[in-house]
Design a protein around this motif. Structure first.
Motif, mmCIF file in Angstrom:
data_model
loop_
_atom_site.group_PDB
_atom_site.id
_atom_site.type_symbol
_atom_site.label_atom_id
_atom_site.label_comp_id
_atom_site.label_asym_id
_atom_site.label_seq_id
_atom_site.Cartn_x
_atom_site.Cartn_y
_atom_site.Cartn_z
ATOM 1 N N GLN A 102 0.843 -1.192 0.000
ATOM 2 C CA GLN A 102 0.000 0.000 0.000
ATOM 3 C C GLN A 102 0.881 1.246 0.000
ATOM 4 O OE1 GLN A 102 -3.353 -0.481 0.190
ATOM 5 N NE2 GLN A 102 -4.091 1.628 0.343
ATOM 6 N N VAL A 103 0.564 2.167 -0.850
ATOM 7 C CA VAL A 103 1.303 3.431 -0.942
ATOM 8 C C VAL A 103 0.300 4.565 -0.849
ATOM 9 C CG1 VAL A 103 2.785 4.885 -2.361
ATOM 10 C CG2 VAL A 103 3.090 2.396 -2.385
ATOM 11 N N GLN A 104 0.567 5.499 0.033
ATOM 12 C CA GLN A 104 -0.259 6.704 0.120
ATOM 13 C C GLN A 104 0.542 7.884 -0.390
ATOM 14 O OE1 GLN A 104 -1.470 6.640 4.310
ATOM 15 N NE2 GLN A 104 -3.484 5.881 3.676
ATOM 16 N N LEU A 105 -0.103 8.697 -1.208
ATOM 17 C CA LEU A 105 0.575 9.808 -1.874
ATOM 18 C C LEU A 105 -0.106 11.122 -1.508
ATOM 19 C CD1 LEU A 105 0.843 8.150 -5.402
ATOM 20 C CD2 LEU A 105 2.613 8.233 -3.631
ATOM 21 N N VAL A 106 0.690 12.117 -1.183
ATOM 22 C CA VAL A 106 0.160 13.429 -0.823
ATOM 23 C C VAL A 106 0.917 14.497 -1.598
ATOM 24 C CG1 VAL A 106 -0.274 15.086 1.017
ATOM 25 C CG2 VAL A 106 -0.459 12.620 1.483
ATOM 26 N N GLU A 107 0.185 15.204 -2.472
ATOM 27 C CA GLU A 107 0.785 16.277 -3.257
ATOM 28 C C GLU A 107 0.738 17.601 -2.501
ATOM 29 O OE1 GLU A 107 -1.659 13.774 -6.289
ATOM 30 O OE2 GLU A 107 -1.894 14.571 -4.260
ATOM 31 N N SER A 108 1.671 18.475 -2.852
ATOM 32 C CA SER A 108 1.684 19.829 -2.311
ATOM 33 C C SER A 108 2.416 20.734 -3.291
ATOM 34 C CB SER A 108 2.365 19.872 -0.940
ATOM 35 O OG SER A 108 3.699 19.447 -1.039
ATOM 36 N N GLY A 109 2.285 22.040 -3.070
ATOM 37 C CA GLY A 109 3.029 22.995 -3.876
ATOM 38 C C GLY A 109 2.226 23.713 -4.940
ATOM 39 N N GLY A 110 0.971 23.347 -5.092
ATOM 40 C CA GLY A 110 0.147 24.042 -6.074
ATOM 41 C C GLY A 110 -0.176 25.454 -5.633
ATOM 42 N N GLY A 111 -0.775 26.210 -6.545
ATOM 43 C CA GLY A 111 -1.148 27.583 -6.215
ATOM 44 C C GLY A 111 -1.478 28.383 -7.437
ATOM 45 N N LEU A 112 -1.565 29.691 -7.242
ATOM 46 C CA LEU A 112 -1.874 30.629 -8.311
ATOM 47 C C LEU A 112 -0.582 31.321 -8.735
ATOM 48 C CD1 LEU A 112 -3.874 32.300 -10.035
ATOM 49 C CD2 LEU A 112 -4.118 33.820 -8.052
ATOM 50 N N VAL A 113 -0.323 31.338 -10.029
ATOM 51 C CA VAL A 113 0.897 31.956 -10.548
ATOM 52 C C VAL A 113 0.572 32.647 -11.861
ATOM 53 C CG1 VAL A 113 1.606 29.859 -11.767
ATOM 54 C CG2 VAL A 113 3.338 31.515 -11.063
ATOM 55 N N GLN A 114 1.311 33.703 -12.165
ATOM 56 C CA GLN A 114 1.111 34.387 -13.440
ATOM 57 C C GLN A 114 1.794 33.621 -14.564
ATOM 58 O OE1 GLN A 114 2.553 38.414 -12.803
ATOM 59 N NE2 GLN A 114 0.453 39.126 -12.435
ATOM 60 N N ALA A 115 1.290 33.829 -15.750
ATOM 61 C CA ALA A 115 1.910 33.220 -16.927
ATOM 62 C C ALA A 115 3.388 33.590 -16.978
ATOM 63 C CB ALA A 115 1.200 33.684 -18.191
ATOM 64 N N GLY A 116 4.212 32.588 -17.299
ATOM 65 C CA GLY A 116 5.652 32.781 -17.312
ATOM 66 C C GLY A 116 6.321 32.447 -16.002
ATOM 67 N N GLY A 117 5.527 32.240 -14.973
ATOM 68 C CA GLY A 117 6.059 31.940 -13.650
ATOM 69 C C GLY A 117 6.415 30.474 -13.483
ATOM 70 N N SER A 118 6.817 30.149 -12.256
ATOM 71 C CA SER A 118 7.282 28.795 -11.943
ATOM 72 C C SER A 118 6.624 28.279 -10.672
ATOM 73 C CB SER A 118 8.795 28.793 -11.738
ATOM 74 O OG SER A 118 9.465 29.280 -12.868
ATOM 75 N N LEU A 119 6.524 26.975 -10.598
ATOM 76 C CA LEU A 119 6.074 26.297 -9.393
ATOM 77 C C LEU A 119 6.801 24.964 -9.299
ATOM 78 C CD1 LEU A 119 2.157 26.642 -9.312
ATOM 79 C CD2 LEU A 119 3.770 27.617 -7.655
ATOM 80 N N ARG A 120 6.967 24.479 -8.073
ATOM 81 C CA ARG A 120 7.481 23.124 -7.877
ATOM 82 C C ARG A 120 6.485 22.344 -7.061
ATOM 83 N NH1 ARG A 120 12.874 20.479 -5.091
ATOM 84 N NH2 ARG A 120 11.789 20.997 -3.151
#
Length: 122
Positions: A1-19
């Protein structure tokens, strides 16, 4: 069994970056290839990127090639998606998933996270 939890999303302007990060529970993380998928408003869930168990091999959808980078740290049980030069069409809920084989097909993935929202404004 593997549980996965994502994080790091959000609102960004075009041309921006996220991880984005995806933390996995369990001691079997390194036995799974890991993928990122996304689902935009009114769209099917689509493949974004996949990385092999060791991290030596990666594969990307044409729409993100050159802008997104998938990586993993098996000591930290975490997979990452670095996104640069973001476009409004990248707006979606992003999911990480674990598969016993490296695949672009969502049906080959056994475990899924709950998703994290990425919104790119123009």
């Amino acid at each position: 069994q593997v549980q996965l939890v994502e994080s790091g999303g959000g609102l960004v302007q075009a041309g921006g970056s996220l991880r984005l990060s995806c933390a996995a529970s369990g001691r079997t993380f390194s036995t799974y290839a890991m993928g990122w998928f996304r689902q935009g408003p009114g769209k099917e869930r689509e493949f974004v990127a996949v990385i092999s168990r060791s991290g030596d091999h990666t594969y990307y959808a044409d729409s993100v090639k050159g802008r997104f980078t998938i990586s993993r740290d098996n000591h930290k049980n975490t997979v990452y998606l670095q996104m640069i030069s973001l476009k409004p069409e990248d707006t979606a809920v992003y999911y990480c998933a674990a598969s016993p084989i490296g695949s672009r097909r969502r049906y080959d993935y056994e475990y899924w996270g709950q998703g994290t929202q990425v919104t790119v404004s123009s």
